[in-house]
Scaffold this motif. Sequence first.
Motif, short mmCIF file in Angstrom:
data_model
loop_
_atom_site.label_atom_id
_atom_site.label_comp_id
_atom_site.label_asym_id
_atom_site.label_seq_id
_atom_site.Cartn_x
_atom_site.Cartn_y
_atom_site.Cartn_z
N SER A 1 0.82 -1.22 0.00
CA SER A 1 0.00 0.00 0.00
C SER A 1 0.84 1.27 0.00
N LYS A 2 2.16 1.08 -0.12
CA LYS A 2 3.08 2.22 -0.15
C LYS A 2 3.08 3.02 1.16
N ALA A 3 2.85 2.31 2.29
CA ALA A 3 3.00 2.96 3.59
C ALA A 3 4.46 3.35 3.75
N GLU A 4 4.71 4.40 4.51
CA GLU A 4 6.07 4.92 4.67
C GLU A 4 6.59 4.66 6.08
N ASP A 5 7.91 4.58 6.19
CA ASP A 5 8.59 4.46 7.49
C ASP A 5 8.00 3.35 8.35
N ILE A 6 7.94 2.15 7.81
CA ILE A 6 7.38 1.01 8.55
C ILE A 6 8.39 0.55 9.60
N VAL A 7 7.95 0.52 10.86
CA VAL A 7 8.80 0.10 11.96
C VAL A 7 8.10 -1.05 12.69
N ILE A 8 8.82 -2.15 12.89
CA ILE A 8 8.26 -3.30 13.60
C ILE A 8 9.00 -3.43 14.92
N ILE A 9 8.25 -3.45 16.02
CA ILE A 9 8.83 -3.45 17.36
C ILE A 9 8.35 -4.68 18.12
N ASP A 10 9.29 -5.44 18.66
CA ASP A 10 8.97 -6.59 19.50
C ASP A 10 8.67 -6.05 20.90
N ILE A 11 7.42 -6.21 21.35
CA ILE A 11 7.04 -5.70 22.67
C ILE A 11 6.61 -6.80 23.63
N HIS A 12 6.89 -8.05 23.28
CA HIS A 12 6.37 -9.13 24.12
C HIS A 12 6.94 -9.10 25.53
N SER B 1 5.02 -5.53 27.35
CA SER B 1 3.59 -5.32 27.53
C SER B 1 2.83 -6.63 27.40
N SER B 2 1.72 -6.70 28.11
CA SER B 2 0.84 -7.87 27.96
C SER B 2 -0.21 -7.61 26.88
N LEU B 3 -0.18 -6.41 26.28
CA LEU B 3 -1.16 -6.07 25.24
C LEU B 3 -0.97 -6.87 23.97
N ALA B 4 0.29 -7.07 23.57
CA ALA B 4 0.58 -7.72 22.30
C ALA B 4 2.04 -8.17 22.30
N VAL C 1 -0.78 -8.64 17.52
CA VAL C 1 -0.10 -7.62 16.71
C VAL C 1 -0.97 -6.36 16.69
N LEU C 2 -0.36 -5.24 17.08
CA LEU C 2 -1.02 -3.94 17.02
C LEU C 2 -0.39 -3.13 15.90
N ILE C 3 -1.22 -2.63 14.99
CA ILE C 3 -0.70 -1.83 13.88
C ILE C 3 -1.24 -0.41 14.02
N ASN C 4 -0.31 0.54 14.09
CA ASN C 4 -0.65 1.96 14.21
C ASN C 4 -0.31 2.66 12.91
N LEU C 5 -1.32 3.28 12.31
CA LEU C 5 -1.13 4.00 11.04
C LEU C 5 -1.37 5.48 11.30
N PHE C 6 -0.42 6.32 10.89
CA PHE C 6 -0.48 7.74 11.19
C PHE C 6 -0.30 8.59 9.95
N ARG C 7 -0.81 9.82 10.01
CA ARG C 7 -0.31 10.87 9.13
C ARG C 7 1.02 11.30 9.74
N PRO C 8 2.00 11.73 8.96
CA PRO C 8 3.35 11.99 9.49
C PRO C 8 3.41 12.95 10.67
N GLU C 9 2.66 14.05 10.61
CA GLU C 9 2.75 15.01 11.72
C GLU C 9 2.14 14.47 13.01
N VAL C 10 1.14 13.62 12.90
CA VAL C 10 0.53 13.01 14.09
C VAL C 10 1.50 11.97 14.66
N ARG C 11 2.14 11.21 13.79
CA ARG C 11 3.13 10.23 14.24
C ARG C 11 4.26 10.91 14.99
#
Length: 118
Positions: free
Chosen positions: A18-29, A32-35, A86-96
Amino acid sequence: MPSAETIAEAARKSLDDSKAEDIVIIDIHDKSSLADVMIVASGRSHRHVGAIADRLIDDLEKVGAHAPRVEGLPHCDWVLVDAGDVLINLFRPEVRGFYALEKMWSADAPAPRATSRG
């Protein structure tokens, strides 16, 4: 339900397609107990964020992540797709930039403080 690794890889591929930009994958296991995994990515505009989210939801359902929970689609400033482990957060750049989630979640846990006994 597919594994966190399967969902994360499907999400990464969908975001890339989808041409998303600046994709960052973070291991949070361990943080956090969230994901187990958090993914952060940007779209160029409200419309792009919404299109990325729509395709992501379809692609996650195709790999068996049934009915991911979604928040923020009407405004598309920040869309959260909760696919279980897995939690996926999608932002507009200024909000990110304002929330800086990847900075917060990528930081190492603070070292325990030494206690003094007097």
